[in-house]
Design an enzyme around this catalytic site. Structure first.
Site, mmCIF file in Angstrom:
data_model
loop_
_atom_site.group_PDB
_atom_site.id
_atom_site.type_symbol
_atom_site.label_atom_id
_atom_site.label_comp_id
_atom_site.label_asym_id
_atom_site.label_seq_id
_atom_site.Cartn_x
_atom_site.Cartn_y
_atom_site.Cartn_z
ATOM 1 N N THR A 70 37.592 -5.011 -98.566
ATOM 2 C CA THR A 70 38.744 -5.920 -98.652
ATOM 3 C C THR A 70 39.131 -6.101 -100.119
ATOM 4 O O THR A 70 40.310 -6.008 -100.485
ATOM 5 C CB THR A 70 38.396 -7.284 -98.020
ATOM 6 O OG1 THR A 70 38.062 -7.064 -96.658
ATOM 7 C CG2 THR A 70 39.556 -8.254 -98.110
ATOM 8 N N ASN A 141 39.115 2.123 -87.864
ATOM 9 C CA ASN A 141 38.016 1.230 -87.487
ATOM 10 C C ASN A 141 38.007 0.872 -86.006
ATOM 11 O O ASN A 141 36.965 0.557 -85.453
ATOM 12 C CB ASN A 141 38.072 -0.056 -88.328
ATOM 13 C CG ASN A 141 39.473 -0.598 -88.484
ATOM 14 O OD1 ASN A 141 40.388 0.125 -88.889
ATOM 15 N ND2 ASN A 141 39.655 -1.851 -88.170
ATOM 16 N N GLN A 169 35.294 3.515 -92.994
ATOM 17 C CA GLN A 169 34.656 3.926 -91.734
ATOM 18 C C GLN A 169 34.242 5.400 -91.744
ATOM 19 O O GLN A 169 33.540 5.844 -90.843
ATOM 20 C CB GLN A 169 35.598 3.662 -90.543
ATOM 21 C CG GLN A 169 35.921 2.201 -90.334
ATOM 22 C CD GLN A 169 34.741 1.387 -89.810
ATOM 23 O OE1 GLN A 169 33.695 1.923 -89.408
ATOM 24 N NE2 GLN A 169 34.879 0.070 -89.810
ATOM 25 N N SER A 188 32.656 0.688 -98.334
ATOM 26 C CA SER A 188 32.003 -0.604 -98.111
ATOM 27 C C SER A 188 30.570 -0.405 -97.620
ATOM 28 O O SER A 188 30.345 0.271 -96.609
ATOM 29 C CB SER A 188 32.800 -1.400 -97.071
ATOM 30 O OG SER A 188 32.137 -2.593 -96.774
ATOM 31 N N ALA A 189 29.608 -1.020 -98.325
ATOM 32 C CA ALA A 189 28.185 -0.785 -98.053
ATOM 33 C C ALA A 189 27.750 -1.176 -96.644
ATOM 34 O O ALA A 189 26.967 -0.465 -96.012
ATOM 35 C CB ALA A 189 27.346 -1.561 -99.074
ATOM 36 N N HIS A 190 28.268 -2.300 -96.148
ATOM 37 C CA HIS A 190 27.720 -2.785 -94.870
ATOM 38 C C HIS A 190 28.206 -1.989 -93.662
ATOM 39 O O HIS A 190 27.808 -2.257 -92.539
ATOM 40 C CB HIS A 190 27.973 -4.292 -94.695
ATOM 41 C CG HIS A 190 29.372 -4.684 -94.342
ATOM 42 N ND1 HIS A 190 29.710 -5.105 -93.088
ATOM 43 C CD2 HIS A 190 30.508 -4.731 -95.074
ATOM 44 C CE1 HIS A 190 31.013 -5.407 -93.061
ATOM 45 N NE2 HIS A 190 31.503 -5.198 -94.262
ATOM 46 N N THR A 226 29.198 -11.066 -113.498
ATOM 47 C CA THR A 226 27.887 -10.404 -113.538
ATOM 48 C C THR A 226 27.752 -9.449 -112.359
ATOM 49 O O THR A 226 28.048 -9.806 -111.222
ATOM 50 C CB THR A 226 26.772 -11.470 -113.496
ATOM 51 O OG1 THR A 226 27.003 -12.368 -114.576
ATOM 52 C CG2 THR A 226 25.396 -10.841 -113.626
ATOM 53 N N CYS A 307 37.870 -8.034 -87.577
ATOM 54 C CA CYS A 307 38.732 -8.957 -88.305
ATOM 55 C C CYS A 307 39.644 -9.712 -87.360
ATOM 56 O O CYS A 307 40.202 -10.731 -87.702
ATOM 57 C CB CYS A 307 39.593 -8.198 -89.297
ATOM 58 S SG CYS A 307 38.636 -6.987 -90.136
HETATM 59 N N1 PMP Z 1 38.837 -1.400 -94.159
HETATM 60 C C1 PMP Z 1 38.366 -0.953 -92.981
HETATM 61 C C2 PMP Z 1 38.887 0.333 -92.429
HETATM 62 C C3 PMP Z 1 37.401 -1.680 -92.291
HETATM 63 O O1 PMP Z 1 36.936 -1.237 -91.125
HETATM 64 C C4 PMP Z 1 36.922 -2.893 -92.847
HETATM 65 C C5 PMP Z 1 35.910 -3.726 -92.103
HETATM 66 N N2 PMP Z 1 36.409 -4.261 -90.891
HETATM 67 C C6 PMP Z 1 37.438 -3.321 -94.069
HETATM 68 C C7 PMP Z 1 38.391 -2.548 -94.698
HETATM 69 C C8 PMP Z 1 36.942 -4.574 -94.744
HETATM 70 O O2 PMP Z 1 35.653 -4.333 -95.207
HETATM 71 P P1 PMP Z 1 34.763 -5.415 -95.962
HETATM 72 O O3 PMP Z 1 34.062 -6.179 -94.881
HETATM 73 O O4 PMP Z 1 33.819 -4.611 -96.797
HETATM 74 O O5 PMP Z 1 35.644 -6.255 -96.792
#
Ligand code: PMP
Length: 361
Positions: A70, A141, A169, A188-190, A226, A307
């Site tokens: 994001t 996604n 993704q 995005s790491a998670h 930081t 989201c």
């Molecule tokens: N872009 C895409 C294509 C995603 O799938 C997501 C997560 N739903 C995001 C952005 C946002 O990722 P983050 O949780 O790292 O902000």
């Protein structure tokens, strides 16, 4: 619990957890401080940036660490492009399209075909009006549809237009060869076994000026604050442990579902898709009815993208495909991970059949 919401987030990979703990215990010092231990933390941070650059095939100086996708998308669209006119696909994540709509005067949307893949013919026409930036994601996604980013990167390069791909993704699920040919990349790491709250934006070149967060010299002056070295270390370690998964379980699940539920729609089935994702329009009953009953049986699923989940009818992809309200309320998304087995997918299909019988009675 049988977890089928990997596109929303993934559990922390054990190697990433170990890397995070080690980094936190040994190198918790501020990388900007001047004593020896701080210097070690700074060196480790540089090394993590180099390792990520190696994986992506780009110069380390192009990488800007962020708090996630994001932030990366917001940073690029609000700071990286001064032009008022940009193009985006009709299936972008809200962090792209909402930022673009708020900050740019003109953001035409490139439509997708019936499989949820962006129409290159429409893009070709739109490129003629010379937008400042094109933003088209790598893998969706919700549906898992793969977008033709290698072709888009070439088309944009030939037209002298900068191309951003939100690859949140894609990265960790599929090979990244050639991805660095895109001018800008979001990760995005998670989404791939790393911790939450860390990600990156790859910029077009090492000396690109971008002033996102002000107040310090970190990240080459682009993002003050930081650095989250333990998070970054864990993210890179997670990515080093990712592999390409197998679509067999998902494919068998879809066959079982199609056989059990006449009238079921599998979105994007005929096109290129991520190996882990299945976006379904159930023939009957709202997605929240399916979700609550499956949760009780120990299955975690989603009603669209994370989201927008909690709201029954908010799938961006289904809206782009022209779905009606009634259909939007029947959308469910299943997304697996690297350790999901064929048996897990079979158990999910069996649970859907059980819930279907319960809802019909
Ligand atoms: N872009 C895409 C294509 C995603 O799938 C997501 C997560 N739903 C995001 C952005 C946002 O990722 P983050 O949780 O790292 O902000």
């Amino acid at each position: 619990m049988h977890y089928f919401d990997y596109n929303a987030t993934t559990p922390l990979h054990p190697a990433a957890k170990e890397a995070w703990l080690k980094a936190t215990e040994r190198h918790w010092h501020n990388p900007s401080s001047l004593y020896r231990e701080a210097g070690f933390a700074a060196q480790q941070l540089d090394a993590a940036r180099e390792r990520l650059a190696d994986i992506l095939g780009c110069d380390a100086g192009r990488i800007l660490f962020t708090s996630g996708a994001t932030e990366a998308n917001n940073a690029l669209i609000s700071q990286g492009t001064r032009e008022d006119f940009m193009l985006a696909s009709s299936i972008e994540h809200p962090s792209v399209f909402m930022t673009a709509r708020e900050l740019k005067t003109d953001v035409p949307q490139i439509p997708v075909d019936e499989h949820g893949v962006v129409r290159l013919s429409a893009l070709v026409k739109s490129l003629r009006v010379a937008p400042g930036l094109v933003s088209i994601m790598a893998a969706n996604n919700e549906s898992g549809s793969l977008q033709p980013w290698p072709e888009i990167a070439k088309m944009c390069k030939a037209a002298g237009i900068r191309y951003h791909t939100d690859a949140s993704q894609w990265i960790g699920k599929l090979p990244v060869d050639g991805l660095a040919d895109c001018d800008y990349i979001t990760g995005s790491a998670h989404k791939f076994g790393g911790p939450k709250g860390v990600g990156f934006l790859v910029l077009s070149c090492e000396d690109e000026k971008l002033s996102w967060l002000k107040g310090g010299p970190q990240e080459a002056g682009r993002r003050a604050g930081t650095e989250n070295y333990p998070g970054i270390e864990a993210m890179v370690t997670a990515l080093e442990h990712c592999s390409v998964g197998d679509a067999a379980g998902r494919d068998q699940f879809e066959q079982l579902m199609l056989a059990s539920f006449p009238g079921l729609r599998v979105i994007g089935q005929g096109g290129p898709r991520l190996w882990n994702t299945s976006l379904l329009v159930m023939p009957e009953h709202s997605n929240l009815k399916w979700l609550t009953r499956l949760t009780r049986r120990g299955f975690a699923i989603s009603t669209g993208s994370a989201c927008s989940s909690g709201k029954e009818g908010s799938s961006v992809v289904m809206q782009a495909l022209g779905a009606q309200d009634a259909e939007l309320r029947r959308v469910v998304r299943l997304s697996s991970g690297w350790d999901t087995t064929l048996e897990d997918w079979q158990a999910l299909a069996a649970a859907f059949v059980e819930v279907g019988a319960e809802l019909a009675s």
